[in-house]
Scaffold this active site. Structure first.
Site, short mmCIF file in Angstrom:
data_model
loop_
_atom_site.label_atom_id
_atom_site.label_comp_id
_atom_site.label_asym_id
_atom_site.label_seq_id
_atom_site.Cartn_x
_atom_site.Cartn_y
_atom_site.Cartn_z
CG ASP A 69 -11.68 -25.02 19.55
OD1 ASP A 69 -12.06 -25.05 18.37
OD2 ASP A 69 -12.23 -24.35 20.45
CE LYS A 70 -1.75 -27.39 18.79
NZ LYS A 70 -0.68 -26.53 18.23
#
Length: 324
Positions: free
Chosen positions: A145-146
């Protein structure tokens, strides 16, 4: 089968007779995926030597047939190469391993059209990318994820992309995360076996599903408690993936009643009004992909990579040592 790799000639022998053309060619040309071969056939890039062009991937091959496969140079990647700083842990002609920083998106997407990991890898790798699916781009085998930091492996060619994808699909590798969570699990060590699927109402979220979803397995252990022994404010958890579902660690820890600190999706921003501000206001999920171990698909060497917590995460943990 006999292959002239320079001209990409494939001669069918009796062991492949009766197979679909795309399957037979993919077996003879291991650097290409079956989907890539199928695209080449449908793109009129495969022909019987001295004969007609073949456009049907499902066509059955016969013993003695000789096919010429025209593999064009990889097309330029659509994302623009951007020279961004990367923490490369290892690199060779087949793959690279990096330590992704929190805040970096992996793929360009609406809202994040550039400055992604893919943009950075295109600039870093340049001509060393031989093409994934016919496009000169890095092969992203798994994603973080970011706002999750940590170790990632990226393929630089089709052959390695296929091999690494099989490792991940078979869970024939080791991935360990560290997470700072609210509270602490009831047991110091345990296993979560709970299927994960789309949330029944909010389709952007994942959730533990008892009657649907895909089985997910996470082994976890307590590394350190912070705060009162009987009612810890927070704790540092280690988690090893037995499967690789979307948001698996975040969903399973929330299922245990210990959501990841700073997780905007699976945990409330403030779990304890008396918690230190640094904990309550941590701006991202405190999740780090700490360890990645796998067998190199070409050299067969066992690869081991371990990374320290990033500075913001480490500073937060250190600040909790004084919490009573």
């Amino acid at each position: 089968m006999t292959i002239n790799t320079e001209r990409h000639f494939v001669t069918i022998d009796e062991t492949a007779a009766g197979e679909r053309l795309d399957r037979a060619l993919a077996a003879a040309l291991p650097a290409l995926t079956r989907s890539r071969v199928k695209a080449l056939i449908e793109g009129r890039r495969v022909a019987l030597t001295g004969g007609q062009t073949i456009e049907e991937p499902s066509r059955k091959v016969k013993t003695g047939e000789r096919f010429e496969v025209d593999i064009p140079e990889p097309e330029p990647a659509v994302p623009v190469p951007q020279a961004l700083a990367l923490d490369i842990l290892y690199e060779d002609g087949d793959l690279l391993v990096l330590n992704k920083p929190a805040g970096m998106v992996v793929h360009p997407a609406p809202g994040n059209p550039d400055s992604t990991l893919v943009n950075a890898l295109l600039a870093h790798c340049g001509d060393s990318l031989s093409g994934i699916g016919g496009v000169r781009r890095p092969g992203i085998v798994h994603r973080l994820d970011k706002d999750t930091s940590g170790v990632m492996v990226v393929a630089k060619n089709d052959r390695t992309h296929v091999a690494l994808s099989k490792l991940f699909a078979a869970h024939d590798l080791s991935r360990i995360y560290q997470a700072l969570v609210w509270g602490a699990p009831k047991l110091d060590r345990g296993r979560v076996e709970a299927a994960i699927g789309r949330h029944p109402v909010d389709r952007k979220r994942m959730a533990v599903r008892h009657s649907s979803g895909r089985m997910a397995i996470t082994d976890y252990w307590l590394e350190k408690r912070f705060g009162p022994p009987l009612h810890p404010l927070a704790s540092l958890i280690g988690a090893k993936l037995g499967t690789g579902r979307t948001h698996q660690v975040r969903v399973h820890l929330a299922h245990l009643g210990c959501p990841v600190v700073g997780d905007p999706v699976y945990g409330r921003k403030t779990r304890n009004a008396n918690a230190p501000e640094a904990l309550r206001e941590f701006p991202r999920q405190a999740l780090h992909a700490a360890v990645l171990e796998f067998r190199h698909p070409t050299t067969r060497k066992e690869m081991h990579f371990a990374t320290e917590l990033p500075q913001d995460f480490s500073k937060l943990v250190q600040s909790l040592n004084s919490v009573k």
